[in-house]
Design a protein around this motif. Structure first.
Motif, PDB file in Angstrom:
ATOM      1  N   GLU A  50       0.854  -1.186   0.000  1.00 26.22           N
ATOM      2  CA  GLU A  50       0.000   0.000   0.000  1.00 26.22           C
ATOM      3  C   GLU A  50       0.895   1.242   0.000  1.00 26.22           C
ATOM      4  OE1 GLU A  50      -3.615   2.051   2.628  1.00 26.22           O
ATOM      5  OE2 GLU A  50      -2.845   0.054   3.162  1.00 26.22           O
ATOM      6  N   GLY A  51       0.629   2.170  -0.890  1.00 25.58           N
ATOM      7  CA  GLY A  51       1.458   3.363  -0.990  1.00 25.58           C
ATOM      8  C   GLY A  51       2.705   3.186  -1.830  1.00 25.58           C
ATOM      9  N   GLU A  52       2.914   1.988  -2.381  1.00 26.19           N
ATOM     10  CA  GLU A  52       4.049   1.730  -3.279  1.00 26.19           C
ATOM     11  C   GLU A  52       3.512   1.738  -4.715  1.00 26.19           C
ATOM     12  OE1 GLU A  52       7.887  -1.263  -3.341  1.00 26.19           O
ATOM     13  OE2 GLU A  52       5.915  -2.158  -2.958  1.00 26.19           O
ATOM     14  N   PHE A  53       4.002   2.667  -5.519  1.00 22.97           N
ATOM     15  CA  PHE A  53       3.424   2.897  -6.833  1.00 22.97           C
ATOM     16  C   PHE A  53       4.357   2.416  -7.944  1.00 22.97           C
ATOM     17  CE2 PHE A  53       1.838   6.662  -4.263  1.00 22.97           C
ATOM     18  CZ  PHE A  53       0.687   5.999  -3.857  1.00 22.97           C
ATOM     19  N   THR A  54       3.829   2.413  -9.161  1.00 24.84           N
ATOM     20  CA  THR A  54       4.628   1.974 -10.303  1.00 24.84           C
ATOM     21  C   THR A  54       5.921   2.775 -10.407  1.00 24.84           C
ATOM     22  OG1 THR A  54       2.687   1.206 -11.537  1.00 24.84           O
ATOM     23  CG2 THR A  54       4.645   1.737 -12.820  1.00 24.84           C
ATOM     24  N   SER A  55       5.854   4.077 -10.188  1.00 22.67           N
ATOM     25  CA  SER A  55       7.067   4.896 -10.268  1.00 22.67           C
ATOM     26  C   SER A  55       8.094   4.496  -9.218  1.00 22.67           C
ATOM     27  CB  SER A  55       6.729   6.383 -10.123  1.00 22.67           C
ATOM     28  OG  SER A  55       6.167   6.662  -8.848  1.00 22.67           O
ATOM     29  N   ASP A  56       7.639   4.041  -8.045  1.00 26.96           N
ATOM     30  CA  ASP A  56       8.568   3.595  -7.004  1.00 26.96           C
ATOM     31  C   ASP A  56       9.306   2.330  -7.436  1.00 26.96           C
ATOM     32  OD1 ASP A  56       7.799   5.640  -5.177  1.00 26.96           O
ATOM     33  OD2 ASP A  56       6.012   4.487  -4.674  1.00 26.96           O
ATOM     34  N   LEU A 138      17.647   5.569 -20.199  1.00 28.66           N
ATOM     35  CA  LEU A 138      17.186   4.668 -19.144  1.00 28.66           C
ATOM     36  C   LEU A 138      15.841   4.118 -19.599  1.00 28.66           C
ATOM     37  CD1 LEU A 138      17.022   3.468 -16.264  1.00 28.66           C
ATOM     38  CD2 LEU A 138      16.249   5.719 -15.474  1.00 28.66           C
ATOM     39  N   VAL A 139      15.806   2.810 -19.863  1.00 30.66           N
ATOM     40  CA  VAL A 139      14.603   2.167 -20.390  1.00 30.66           C
ATOM     41  C   VAL A 139      14.073   1.204 -19.333  1.00 30.66           C
ATOM     42  CG1 VAL A 139      13.625   0.786 -22.257  1.00 30.66           C
ATOM     43  CG2 VAL A 139      15.504   2.372 -22.722  1.00 30.66           C
ATOM     44  N   ILE A 140      12.810   1.396 -18.942  1.00 30.71           N
ATOM     45  CA  ILE A 140      12.236   0.674 -17.808  1.00 30.71           C
ATOM     46  C   ILE A 140      10.918   0.025 -18.207  1.00 30.71           C
ATOM     47  CG2 ILE A 140      11.460   0.867 -15.404  1.00 30.71           C
ATOM     48  CD1 ILE A 140      12.947   3.587 -15.299  1.00 30.71           C
ATOM     49  N   GLY A 141      10.704  -1.199 -17.745  1.00 29.18           N
ATOM     50  CA  GLY A 141       9.381  -1.812 -17.770  1.00 29.18           C
ATOM     51  C   GLY A 141       8.924  -1.937 -16.330  1.00 29.18           C
ATOM     52  N   ALA A 142       7.790  -1.344 -15.985  1.00 28.58           N
ATOM     53  CA  ALA A 142       7.346  -1.339 -14.586  1.00 28.58           C
ATOM     54  C   ALA A 142       5.832  -1.468 -14.517  1.00 28.58           C
ATOM     55  CB  ALA A 142       7.790  -0.056 -13.884  1.00 28.58           C
ATOM     56  N   GLU A 143       5.361  -2.301 -13.602  1.00 28.21           N
ATOM     57  CA  GLU A 143       3.921  -2.534 -13.476  1.00 28.21           C
ATOM     58  C   GLU A 143       3.499  -2.791 -12.031  1.00 28.21           C
ATOM     59  OE1 GLU A 143       2.073  -2.118 -16.044  1.00 28.21           O
ATOM     60  OE2 GLU A 143       2.913  -3.048 -17.846  1.00 28.21           O
ATOM     61  N   THR A 144       2.343  -2.241 -11.680  1.00 27.61           N
ATOM     62  CA  THR A 144       1.607  -2.689 -10.485  1.00 27.61           C
ATOM     63  C   THR A 144       0.308  -3.317 -11.004  1.00 27.61           C
ATOM     64  OG1 THR A 144       0.792  -0.410 -10.271  1.00 27.61           O
ATOM     65  CG2 THR A 144       2.574  -1.075  -8.800  1.00 27.61           C
ATOM     66  N   PHE A 145       0.476  -4.431 -11.693  1.00 31.20           N
ATOM     67  CA  PHE A 145      -0.628  -5.071 -12.399  1.00 31.20           C
ATOM     68  C   PHE A 145      -1.677  -5.618 -11.439  1.00 31.20           C
ATOM     69  CE2 PHE A 145      -2.404  -7.290 -16.084  1.00 31.20           C
ATOM     70  CZ  PHE A 145      -2.021  -6.444 -17.112  1.00 31.20           C
TER      71      PHE A 145
END
Length: 325
Positions: A50-56, A138-145
């Motif tokens: 909780e409170g941890e986002f995709t950007s984090d 800087l190339v990132i793949g990030a998900e909070t699926f």
């Protein structure tokens, strides 16, 4: 004479601390550890706090990639984040990553191609760098699926997880007779006629809600192996290499049976296929860089290796990228 190439300087991955096992899911939906492992090869998935986002998640992976490359945020000109689960409708996750890394320079934007997003982002960064729009990306793949899932739907909630992976790409000039290095070729595809086979039933201009994932699993499976092999062959054809020349195949980590089916159709021995889906499930755009990070960290992927990245996702979108490490 020289040739311009985008090389990989460093990789990094991040998985949230919380782990949800198959046995835990079996307490809330009609499923079992045996069924999940047999059908898709997943043992557990990581879920953002909780409170941890995709950007984090993206920043955590980015910092590891920067550390591995010996660079700092000051050295980066471009940030591309592939994600289907942004913190906000806008601004982009990439600009939030830029802020959290303390950067006031360069450019940053997101790419949305679902599970194929990271491959699309690598191709985009490669094009930008080769055309002189930056030196390092800087190339990132990030998900909070997990936040797109209906946790009462056993057909989807067992399949996905959260995570992030990142690479640092750098433009270099190589002498024509120098050893090969960097991104050699890429092939990207899409066909929107298949949109309703894997989609989210919400969005700003339709329902005004986030919505939940829906998937017609058998149809996705039926298309996946053929589309994966098609785009791999298309990428190889651009370079003159063959499947036999590959040292490593790093596919999208969606389903063990799809990965095994594609490997078999390509004629690749299992020991050349990187598979990490058991440990983090399908993390959409994060799955390829997470698998790549794991294989670099444990020493499988080494300098000089010929590596094929591949992914397929909702849209449908699919693509492959051939890289000389």
């Amino acid at each position: 004479m020289t040739k311009t190439r985008s090389i990989i300087r460093g990789v990094g991955g991040y998985l949230p601390e919380k782990i949800v096992t198959n046995a835990e899911l079996a307490k809330t939906v009609d499923t079992s550890d045996e069924w999940i492992q047999e059908r898709v090869g997943i043992k557990e998935r990581h879920i953002a706090a909780e409170g941890e986002f995709t950007s984090d998640l993206a920043v955590a992976a980015a910092k590891k990639a920067l550390e591995a490359s010996g660079l700092t945020p000051d050295d980066i000109d471009l940030i591309i984040v592939a994600t289907t689960t942004p913190d906000y409708t806008f601004p982009s996750v990439a600009t939030l990553v830029q802020m959290k890394l303390g950067m006031h320079h360069g450019m940053a934007f997101d790419i949305q191609a679902v599970c194929s997003g990271f491959v699309y982002a690598v191709a985009t960064a490669d094009s930008y760098l080769k055309n002189g729009l930056g030196t390092r990306a800087l190339v990132i793949g990030a998900e909070t699926f997990s936040r797109l899932l209906d946790w009462t739907d056993r057909t989807t909630c067992v399949l996905f997880g959260d995570g992030a992976g990142a690479v640092i790409m750098e433009r270099v000039e190589l002498a024509d007779d120098a050893p090969e290095q960097g991104v050699l070729a890429t092939a990207l595809r899409s066909d929107g006629h298949h949109w309703d086979k894997l989609y989210v039933d919400g969005g700003p201009s339709t329902t005004g809600t986030t919505g939940h994932v829906h998937m017609r699993g058998p149809e996705v499976f039926r298309h996946a192996v053929g589309k994966i092999t098609d785009v791999v062959y298309a990428t190889l054809e651009k370079t003159g290499y063959t499947v036999e020349d590959l040292d490593w195949f790093v596919p999208h980590q969606a389903n063990k049976r799809i990965i095994e089916g594609a490997g078999a159709k390509l004629g690749l021995p299992p020991e050349k296929v990187v598979m990490t889906v058991a440990l983090h499930a399908n993390t959409s755009a994060a799955s390829v860089p997470l698998a790549l990070s794991a294989a670099v960290a444990d020493g499988r992927i080494k300098q000089g290796d010929l590596v094929m990245l591949e992914a397929m996702g909702g849209g449908f979108t699919w693509g492959a990228s051939l890289i000389r490490w």
